[in-house]
Write a protein that holds these residues in place. Structure first.
Motif, PDB file in Angstrom:
ATOM      1  N   LEU A  47       0.092   7.679  -4.505  1.00 25.22           N
ATOM      2  CA  LEU A  47       1.056   6.831  -5.364  1.00 25.22           C
ATOM      3  C   LEU A  47       1.777   6.502  -4.028  1.00 25.22           C
ATOM      4  O   LEU A  47       2.562   7.449  -3.839  1.00 25.22           O
ATOM      5  N   VAL A  75      -6.432  -1.495  -7.976  1.00 30.10           N
ATOM      6  CA  VAL A  75      -5.814  -1.885  -9.449  1.00 30.10           C
ATOM      7  C   VAL A  75      -4.244  -1.939  -8.929  1.00 30.10           C
ATOM      8  O   VAL A  75      -3.209  -2.591  -9.210  1.00 30.10           O
ATOM      9  N   THR A  76      -3.636  -0.827  -7.636  1.00 33.28           N
ATOM     10  CA  THR A  76      -2.273  -0.013  -7.830  1.00 33.28           C
ATOM     11  C   THR A  76      -1.516  -2.060  -6.630  1.00 33.28           C
ATOM     12  O   THR A  76      -0.219  -2.043  -7.250  1.00 33.28           O
ATOM     13  N   PHE A 116     -12.167   0.748  -5.701  1.00 31.75           N
ATOM     14  CA  PHE A 116     -10.821   0.809  -6.660  1.00 31.75           C
ATOM     15  C   PHE A 116      -9.289   0.904  -7.328  1.00 31.75           C
ATOM     16  O   PHE A 116      -8.933  -0.072  -7.763  1.00 31.75           O
ATOM     17  N   TYR A 117      -8.895   1.902  -6.985  1.00 30.77           N
ATOM     18  CA  TYR A 117      -7.612   2.066  -7.034  1.00 30.77           C
ATOM     19  C   TYR A 117      -6.777   1.252  -6.328  1.00 30.77           C
ATOM     20  O   TYR A 117      -5.952   1.304  -6.580  1.00 30.77           O
ATOM     21  N   LYS A 118      -7.570   1.251  -5.209  1.00 24.81           N
ATOM     22  CA  LYS A 118      -6.122   0.358  -3.846  1.00 24.81           C
ATOM     23  C   LYS A 118      -6.237  -0.878  -4.315  1.00 24.81           C
ATOM     24  O   LYS A 118      -4.867  -1.765  -5.105  1.00 24.81           O
ATOM     25  N   ILE A 123      -4.804  10.895  -8.166  1.00 28.76           N
ATOM     26  CA  ILE A 123      -3.773  10.207  -7.912  1.00 28.76           C
ATOM     27  C   ILE A 123      -2.521   9.409  -7.743  1.00 28.76           C
ATOM     28  O   ILE A 123      -2.308   8.888  -7.933  1.00 28.76           O
ATOM     29  N   PHE A 168      -1.940   2.417  -3.357  1.00 28.78           N
ATOM     30  CA  PHE A 168      -2.500   4.013  -3.346  1.00 28.78           C
ATOM     31  C   PHE A 168      -3.384   4.057  -1.710  1.00 28.78           C
ATOM     32  O   PHE A 168      -3.109   3.532  -1.106  1.00 28.78           O
ATOM     33  N   ALA A 200     -14.607   4.661  -5.916  1.00 30.96           N
ATOM     34  CA  ALA A 200     -13.352   5.050  -6.413  1.00 30.96           C
ATOM     35  C   ALA A 200     -11.330   4.454  -5.833  1.00 30.96           C
ATOM     36  O   ALA A 200     -10.517   3.777  -6.772  1.00 30.96           O
ATOM     37  N   VAL A 201     -11.607   5.038  -4.684  1.00 31.43           N
ATOM     38  CA  VAL A 201     -10.739   4.653  -3.320  1.00 31.43           C
ATOM     39  C   VAL A 201     -11.092   2.950  -3.626  1.00 31.43           C
ATOM     40  O   VAL A 201      -9.428   2.881  -3.646  1.00 31.43           O
ATOM     41  N   PHE A 221     -17.368  -0.231  -9.490  1.00 32.94           N
ATOM     42  CA  PHE A 221     -17.421   1.037  -9.728  1.00 32.94           C
ATOM     43  C   PHE A 221     -18.309   1.767 -10.995  1.00 32.94           C
ATOM     44  O   PHE A 221     -18.064   2.921  -9.805  1.00 32.94           O
TER      45      PHE A 221
END
Length: 294
Positions: free
Chosen positions: A183, A118-119, A114-116, A179, A132, A111-112, A97
């Protein structure tokens, strides 16, 4: 066909198709005292209380529709979030990231990605398969500009760093709104939105930077900033709260920083810190949240 959920060690498991769920019952994984829920039930019940589930028989009777109430909420229909990040999984993705943001062009994609990750490793009571749904091109300009502005401090223009900080704070506000709006649960976007003003967010951002002068004051600013963000996230019947205190944030950050100076503990310390931070967020009934001063 009905889908089933069950609770194990305080975490929600599922959904499972009817046949697979009954296999779990037969294997003893779902026991008579296990809390279970399926679409059409008003709330979580012990498996033994559902006719035909334990020991064979027909399907459980249908009850008024609605999602499962949040577990562990002391009657408020809420509960704390939890995370199960893996040590090297989180570290590896965090490194990619950072590199992607420094390279600017890959920023929206990393970014997408990484967010996927994490969530997908966060458990939200009553929201199975948390995730996400954002896409790289949704706000590519904000993500790339946010990454690009990290270089502003290297310019020879005296006002550039301050201007870049303010613009970066605004872009962070845009990204946060994106973000929250993306969710999801079971592949469907949740009806959430962040309603905090851009001016308010920029103010907190600048206060956070200024508070570093005090050495320790930033931890309390961060705690109250998180509470402000939670209060301004709307779209759910439950209040999103942040229970971490400035002192808790401070000592854990100090321990994290000292341990990471030895290099080897970094993956485990990052996991420890990340799991703790997620667990400070929770959902409670809005009236209960007001009564408790959130």
């Amino acid at each position: 066909m009905a889908s089933w959920f069950y609770a194990s060690e305080g975490k929600q498991q599922g959904p499972y198709p009817e046949g697979q769920f009954r296999d779990l019952v037969a294997q003893g994984i779902v026991r008579p005292d296990t809390l279970v829920w399926s679409e059409g039930m008003a709330g979580w019940q012990k498996a033994a209380e559902i006719p035909g589930l334990i020991g064979g028989g027909g399907a459980p009777p249908m009850m008024p529709a609605g999602g499962p109430p949040m577990m562990g909420g002391r009657g408020y229909g809420g509960g704390s979030l939890s995370a199960d990040f893996s040590a090297f999984g989180l570290l590896g993705r965090a490194i990619v990231f950072v590199i992607g943001m420094l390279l600017v062009i890959p920023a929206p994609w990393v970014a997408v990605w990484f967010y996927k990750y994490v969530t997908s490793h966060i458990q939200v009571p009553g929201r199975p398969n948390f995730g996400f749904a954002g896409q790289p091109m949704d706000i590519w300009w904000a993500l790339m500009a946010n990454a690009l502005l990290t270089y502003a401090g290297a310019t020879g223009i005296s006002y550039a760093p301050l201007l870049a900080t303010i613009v970066n704070a605004f872009l962070a506000w845009v990204i946060l709104r994106w973000i929250v709006a993306n969710l999801s649960s079971n592949g469907e976007r949740l009806p959430l939105s962040f309603q905090g003003s851009a001016i308010g967010y920029v103010g907190w951002y600048l206060l956070m930077l200024i508070s570093t002068i005090t050495i320790i004051g930033w931890a309390w600013v961060l705690a109250y900033w998180m509470r402000w963000i939670c209060r301004n996230t709307e779209g759910t019947r439950r209040e999103i709260v942040f229970s971490g205190s400035g002192w808790q944030i401070l000592w854990r950050t100090v321990v994290f920083s000292l341990a990471c100076s030895f290099i080897i503990p970094i993956p485990w310390m990052l996991r420890w810190y990340g799991n703790w931070y997620v667990a400070q967020f929770g959902l409670v009934d809005r009236a209960a949240a007001a009564a408790r001063g959130y």
